[in-house]
Design a protein around this motif. Structure first.
Motif, PDB file in Angstrom:
ATOM      1  N   VAL A  29       0.859  -1.183   0.000  1.00  0.00           N
ATOM      2  CA  VAL A  29       0.000   0.000   0.000  1.00  0.00           C
ATOM      3  C   VAL A  29       0.899   1.238   0.000  1.00  0.00           C
ATOM      4  O   VAL A  29       1.804   1.349   0.826  1.00  0.00           O
ATOM      5  N   LEU A  30       0.658   2.146  -0.953  1.00  0.00           N
ATOM      6  CA  LEU A  30       1.452   3.382  -1.013  1.00  0.00           C
ATOM      7  C   LEU A  30       0.547   4.572  -0.706  1.00  0.00           C
ATOM      8  O   LEU A  30      -0.614   4.596  -1.132  1.00  0.00           O
ATOM      9  N   PHE A  31       1.066   5.545   0.024  1.00  0.00           N
ATOM     10  CA  PHE A  31       0.298   6.781   0.191  1.00  0.00           C
ATOM     11  C   PHE A  31       1.228   7.988   0.299  1.00  0.00           C
ATOM     12  O   PHE A  31       2.387   7.874   0.690  1.00  0.00           O
ATOM     13  N   GLU A  32       0.679   9.134  -0.113  1.00  0.00           N
ATOM     14  CA  GLU A  32       1.423  10.399  -0.063  1.00  0.00           C
ATOM     15  C   GLU A  32       0.518  11.466   0.521  1.00  0.00           C
ATOM     16  O   GLU A  32      -0.657  11.557   0.171  1.00  0.00           O
ATOM     17  N   ARG A  33       1.084  12.288   1.403  1.00  0.00           N
ATOM     18  CA  ARG A  33       0.352  13.434   1.948  1.00  0.00           C
ATOM     19  C   ARG A  33       1.086  14.702   1.516  1.00  0.00           C
ATOM     20  O   ARG A  33       2.147  15.027   2.035  1.00  0.00           O
ATOM     21  N   SER A  34       0.529  15.396   0.528  1.00  0.00           N
ATOM     22  CA  SER A  34       1.151  16.640   0.070  1.00  0.00           C
ATOM     23  C   SER A  34       0.493  17.798   0.821  1.00  0.00           C
ATOM     24  O   SER A  34      -0.317  18.545   0.290  1.00  0.00           O
ATOM     25  N   TYR A  35       0.816  17.914   2.070  1.00  0.00           N
ATOM     26  CA  TYR A  35       0.216  18.925   2.952  1.00  0.00           C
ATOM     27  C   TYR A  35       1.093  19.012   4.184  1.00  0.00           C
ATOM     28  O   TYR A  35       1.372  18.007   4.829  1.00  0.00           O
ATOM     29  N   GLN A  73     -14.564  11.486   8.951  1.00  0.00           N
ATOM     30  CA  GLN A  73     -13.946  12.788   9.207  1.00  0.00           C
ATOM     31  C   GLN A  73     -14.470  13.852   8.235  1.00  0.00           C
ATOM     32  O   GLN A  73     -13.822  14.873   8.021  1.00  0.00           O
ATOM     33  N   GLN A  74     -15.635  13.580   7.631  1.00  0.00           N
ATOM     34  CA  GLN A  74     -16.249  14.506   6.670  1.00  0.00           C
ATOM     35  C   GLN A  74     -15.336  14.847   5.489  1.00  0.00           C
ATOM     36  O   GLN A  74     -15.274  15.961   5.013  1.00  0.00           O
ATOM     37  N   MET A  75     -14.593  13.830   5.043  1.00  0.00           N
ATOM     38  CA  MET A  75     -13.741  14.024   3.866  1.00  0.00           C
ATOM     39  C   MET A  75     -14.222  13.064   2.786  1.00  0.00           C
ATOM     40  O   MET A  75     -14.448  11.891   3.062  1.00  0.00           O
ATOM     41  N   GLU A  76     -14.411  13.577   1.594  1.00  0.00           N
ATOM     42  CA  GLU A  76     -14.893  12.714   0.523  1.00  0.00           C
ATOM     43  C   GLU A  76     -13.732  12.296  -0.367  1.00  0.00           C
ATOM     44  O   GLU A  76     -13.151  13.102  -1.089  1.00  0.00           O
ATOM     45  N   MET A  77     -13.383  11.013  -0.279  1.00  0.00           N
ATOM     46  CA  MET A  77     -12.284  10.501  -1.080  1.00  0.00           C
ATOM     47  C   MET A  77     -12.822  10.056  -2.430  1.00  0.00           C
ATOM     48  O   MET A  77     -13.852   9.392  -2.502  1.00  0.00           O
ATOM     49  N   MET A  78     -12.137  10.435  -3.497  1.00  0.00           N
ATOM     50  CA  MET A  78     -12.601  10.019  -4.815  1.00  0.00           C
ATOM     51  C   MET A  78     -11.669   8.963  -5.383  1.00  0.00           C
ATOM     52  O   MET A  78     -10.498   8.873  -5.004  1.00  0.00           O
ATOM     53  N   GLU A  79     -12.225   8.147  -6.284  1.00  0.00           N
ATOM     54  CA  GLU A  79     -11.414   7.131  -6.949  1.00  0.00           C
ATOM     55  C   GLU A  79     -10.928   7.710  -8.275  1.00  0.00           C
ATOM     56  O   GLU A  79     -11.710   8.275  -9.039  1.00  0.00           O
ATOM     57  N   ILE A  80      -9.636   7.588  -8.532  1.00  0.00           N
ATOM     58  CA  ILE A  80      -9.086   8.109  -9.783  1.00  0.00           C
ATOM     59  C   ILE A  80      -9.198   7.014 -10.842  1.00  0.00           C
ATOM     60  O   ILE A  80      -8.782   5.873 -10.612  1.00  0.00           O
ATOM     61  N   TYR A 133      -2.992  17.661  -1.143  1.00  0.00           N
ATOM     62  CA  TYR A 133      -3.816  16.471  -1.375  1.00  0.00           C
ATOM     63  C   TYR A 133      -3.297  15.275  -0.581  1.00  0.00           C
ATOM     64  O   TYR A 133      -2.175  15.292  -0.049  1.00  0.00           O
ATOM     65  N   PHE A 134      -4.149  14.246  -0.503  1.00  0.00           N
ATOM     66  CA  PHE A 134      -3.760  12.949   0.062  1.00  0.00           C
ATOM     67  C   PHE A 134      -4.076  11.902  -0.995  1.00  0.00           C
ATOM     68  O   PHE A 134      -5.132  11.948  -1.629  1.00  0.00           O
ATOM     69  N   TYR A 135      -3.158  10.950  -1.177  1.00  0.00           N
ATOM     70  CA  TYR A 135      -3.253  10.022  -2.303  1.00  0.00           C
ATOM     71  C   TYR A 135      -2.878   8.618  -1.847  1.00  0.00           C
ATOM     72  O   TYR A 135      -1.933   8.437  -1.084  1.00  0.00           O
ATOM     73  N   VAL A 136      -3.654   7.630  -2.291  1.00  0.00           N
ATOM     74  CA  VAL A 136      -3.393   6.223  -1.943  1.00  0.00           C
ATOM     75  C   VAL A 136      -3.332   5.387  -3.212  1.00  0.00           C
ATOM     76  O   VAL A 136      -4.147   5.579  -4.125  1.00  0.00           O
ATOM     77  N   GLU A 137      -2.409   4.449  -3.252  1.00  0.00           N
ATOM     78  CA  GLU A 137      -2.300   3.530  -4.393  1.00  0.00           C
ATOM     79  C   GLU A 137      -2.286   2.103  -3.842  1.00  0.00           C
ATOM     80  O   GLU A 137      -1.456   1.770  -2.982  1.00  0.00           O
ATOM     81  N   LEU A 138      -3.204   1.275  -4.324  1.00  0.00           N
ATOM     82  CA  LEU A 138      -3.313  -0.096  -3.830  1.00  0.00           C
ATOM     83  C   LEU A 138      -2.702  -1.081  -4.826  1.00  0.00           C
ATOM     84  O   LEU A 138      -2.513  -0.749  -5.998  1.00  0.00           O
ATOM     85  N   ASP A 139      -2.439  -2.305  -4.379  1.00  0.00           N
ATOM     86  CA  ASP A 139      -1.759  -3.278  -5.256  1.00  0.00           C
ATOM     87  C   ASP A 139      -2.649  -3.709  -6.422  1.00  0.00           C
ATOM     88  O   ASP A 139      -2.169  -4.232  -7.421  1.00  0.00           O
ATOM     89  N   HIS A 157      -8.198  21.728   6.952  1.00  0.00           N
ATOM     90  CA  HIS A 157      -7.344  20.989   7.889  1.00  0.00           C
ATOM     91  C   HIS A 157      -7.373  19.512   7.507  1.00  0.00           C
ATOM     92  O   HIS A 157      -8.333  19.028   6.934  1.00  0.00           O
ATOM     93  N   PHE A 158      -6.310  18.830   7.872  1.00  0.00           N
ATOM     94  CA  PHE A 158      -6.230  17.422   7.536  1.00  0.00           C
ATOM     95  C   PHE A 158      -5.436  16.718   8.627  1.00  0.00           C
ATOM     96  O   PHE A 158      -4.370  17.202   9.032  1.00  0.00           O
ATOM     97  N   PRO A 159      -5.939  15.583   9.129  1.00  0.00           N
ATOM     98  CA  PRO A 159      -5.198  14.869  10.179  1.00  0.00           C
ATOM     99  C   PRO A 159      -3.877  14.333   9.629  1.00  0.00           C
ATOM    100  O   PRO A 159      -3.869  13.517   8.705  1.00  0.00           O
ATOM    101  N   LEU A 160      -2.777  14.797  10.179  1.00  0.00           N
ATOM    102  CA  LEU A 160      -1.456  14.474   9.622  1.00  0.00           C
ATOM    103  C   LEU A 160      -1.154  12.973   9.617  1.00  0.00           C
ATOM    104  O   LEU A 160      -0.435  12.487   8.763  1.00  0.00           O
ATOM    105  N   GLN A 161      -1.703  12.222  10.569  1.00  0.00           N
ATOM    106  CA  GLN A 161      -1.392  10.792  10.658  1.00  0.00           C
ATOM    107  C   GLN A 161      -2.480   9.927   9.998  1.00  0.00           C
ATOM    108  O   GLN A 161      -2.546   8.724  10.243  1.00  0.00           O
ATOM    109  N   PHE A 162      -3.329  10.538   9.157  1.00  0.00           N
ATOM    110  CA  PHE A 162      -4.484   9.825   8.610  1.00  0.00           C
ATOM    111  C   PHE A 162      -4.103   8.501   7.943  1.00  0.00           C
ATOM    112  O   PHE A 162      -4.698   7.460   8.199  1.00  0.00           O
ATOM    113  N   GLY A 163      -3.098   8.507   7.073  1.00  0.00           N
ATOM    114  CA  GLY A 163      -2.691   7.289   6.361  1.00  0.00           C
ATOM    115  C   GLY A 163      -2.291   6.185   7.317  1.00  0.00           C
ATOM    116  O   GLY A 163      -2.700   5.022   7.177  1.00  0.00           O
TER     117      GLY A 163
END
Length: 554
Positions: free
Chosen positions: A420-426, A459-466, A482-488, A500-506
């Motif tokens: 599982v990969l994730f990036e927090r650009s914030y 957390q009232q955040m709407e995640m979209m699928e790319i 942004y926050f981004y997740v990539e699955l296998d 605001h965004f929870p820094l440890q969300f991932g």
């Protein structure tokens, strides 16, 4: 040498509601003590009979403003009649019209630059508008001095165009809002505080820096604050209180301190909006001049990285690199990587690097053990040069990052794990692509996807699928938090960070019961090891990963 700070109030469009404004100011002063001055931007006068009647009370002396009040000129043709003298004058006791444009210096040495009205669209300019000549006349005497560092306060009615670049988005139509000429003026005058109005919105931008990191000496930061209209029905903020010590009496070291949330300068942004207006002499000189200092080029092939083994890094979203450098710049002389905005824990060439955490070094990227990792094989893929997010990367850095992803997928598969990969650009200064292995027997990929979606919703955040073949750059221009997740499975999830965004969300999602079920490891700080333990873990992982490490074949 420093003196007591001045206590200043700034206000948005008054629109003739003088009683409402001054009653509010009196209430504030009763509660917190006397302020030194009130600065009003936007439209001060109203056009209704009620507004006219209120003004007559102050004009005749029947009522008196409870504080020294300084106002800007008309921002529309209807209110021009209230300003008898374009050069500024006292309109009533304690109410002073500053003038069309100029610099007001108080007895304390506080320097306030100001421009009334809106940018003229034609010549001759209407009385409620300013022209490029006004801005040049204001700017030249100030900036021609070699000792000029900036002004304390800038007052304009119009917003500077593009002020939102690299920062939180305002609740205005950014396609129509603001003036390019005001943006250019602001960049030149480097105000510590800049106030504007007219848009009916309250917007407090993150502070931004006025120097090019590693090329120029540190300078003070600027803060832009837009204010709403007095007594607006939606109760948006229209008054702003602050303390300020004039720049000329401040300790230089204090003056140039950089707050943690400082961003790049929005007016030197390569994607700066260009309005379809004719170029004024003022805006033309502005656009030519920065090219002498540096130029931006997002498509440039950045690179040539370091070789050799054993440099680098600090880890996970620990909030250390809070500066938001959203674009790389490329100096004209030698080709080099974009530079960090201060000490960076992740640049491989940086003295802050923790070399003992490095697992593998490629040409453009490197692999490091995550500090306080979720699991023993939690790693980071990082660019060697200074990039703030994946969308800033040049093509060869992206290519090598993909090679590391592929190598790690094979490595984890051999261990019975999925990746599982994730990036927090914030609130992160340097791109950190987190790569976390999840045992195949713990849960399915769909479960991981659902865990991200559900926790985001909570957390009232709407995640979209790319969509599968959509590039992240298409939906997140450089500078977008942004926050981004990539699955296998190839599924990609994206959330555009609003405020605001929870820094440890991932980490929290992956540590949750639904995925790794290690809730106590959600915060990296709770998982720290000694340097000796880190060295041992890193050596073990380096040896394990070596058969999959493509850098050994090169």
């Amino acid at each position: 040498m420093e003196e007591q700070p001045l206590r200043v109030l700034a206000c948005g469009d008054v629109e003739g509601r003088l009683n409402a404004l001054f009653n509010r100011v009196q209430a504030i002063q009763k509660k917190t003590g006397q302020f030194d001055l009130l600065l009003c931007v936007g439209e001060f006068f109203g056009t209704t009979p009620e507004a006219e009647a209120e003004w007559q009370l102050y004009k005749t002396g029947a009522k008196k403003a409870p504080i020294h009040t300084y106002i800007l000129g008309a921002a529309s043709q209807e209110t021009v009649k209230n300003f008898p003298n374009a050069d500024g004058c006292e309109l009533a006791e304690n109410i002073t019209y500053l003038g069309r444009r100029g610099v007001f210096t108080g007895v304390s040495g506080l320097q306030i630059a100001y421009v009334s009205g809106q940018e003229a669209r034609q010549e001759p300019a209407p009385a409620h508008c300013f022209t490029s000549k006004d801005l040049v006349a204001l700017m030249t005497p100030l900036t021609s001095s070699s000792k000029f560092k900036g002004v304390d306060i800038l007052l304009t009615s119009q917003w500077p165009r593009g002020v939102w670049h690299y920062a939180n988005n305002p609740e205005v139509n950014t396609k129509l809002c603001g003036s390019n000429s005001i943006a250019s003026l602001t960049d030149k005058l480097k105000p510590r505080y800049h106030f504007a109005a007219l848009e009916g919105a309250h917007y407090e931008r993150l502070p931004y820096r006025n120097h090019i990191v590693l090329q120029e000496n540190a300078q003070h930061v600027s803060r832009f604050i837009a204010l709403a209209a007095v007594n607006n029905p939606t109760k948006k903020k229209y008054l702003y209180a602050f303390n300020i010590i004039p720049m000329k009496t401040m300790d230089p070291a204090e003056l140039v301190k950089q707050p943690q949330d400082v961003t790049e300068n929005p007016y030197r942004c390569p994607t700066k909006d260009k309005m379809d207006t004719q170029k004024t002499a003022f805006s033309a000189t502005e656009e030519e001049e920065p090219a002498n200092q540096y130029f931006f080029d997002l498509s440039k092939k950045q690179g040539g990285g370091f070789r050799g083994h054993g440099r680098k890094r600090h880890s996970d979203g620990d909030g250390r690199g809070r500066d938001q450098q959203h674009h790389q710049w490329q100096p004209k002389q030698p080709r080099r990587h974009p530079q960090p905005s201060g000490p960076c824990w992740f640049c491989l060439a940086s003295p802050q690097v923790e070399k003992h955490l490095v697992i593998s070094i490629g040409t453009h990227c490197y692999l490091a053990l995550a500090k306080g990792g979720l699991t023993p094989r939690h790693v980071l893929i990082l660019p060697i040069g200074h990039y703030q997010s994946v969308v800033d990367l040049s093509s060869e850095v992206v290519e090598e990052m993909e090679k590391y992803k592929s190598a790690l997928r094979k490595f984890y598969k051999s261990k019975g794990e999925r990746c599982v990969l994730f990036e927090r650009s914030y609130r992160s200064q340097h791109l950190q692509l987190q790569v976390v292995p999840v045992p195949l027997n713990r849960c399915a990929t769909e479960d991981i996807k659902e865990a991200f979606m559900v926790q985001a919703q909570e957390q009232q955040m709407e995640m979209m699928e790319i969509p599968e073949h959509t590039d992240l750059k298409q939906i997140a221009p450089p500078g977008t938090p942004y926050f981004y997740v990539e699955l296998d499975s190839g599924d990609k999830l994206f959330y555009r960070i609003q405020k605001h965004f929870p820094l440890q969300f991932g980490r929290e999602v992956l540590a949750s019961e639904a995925v790794l079920n290690i809730p106590t490891r959600a915060d990296w700080k709770e998982c720290k090891q000694s340097k000796e333990e880190e060295e041992e873990s890193c050596k073990q992982l380096r040896d394990d990963f070596q058969p999959y490490d493509f850098t050994w074949d090169e």
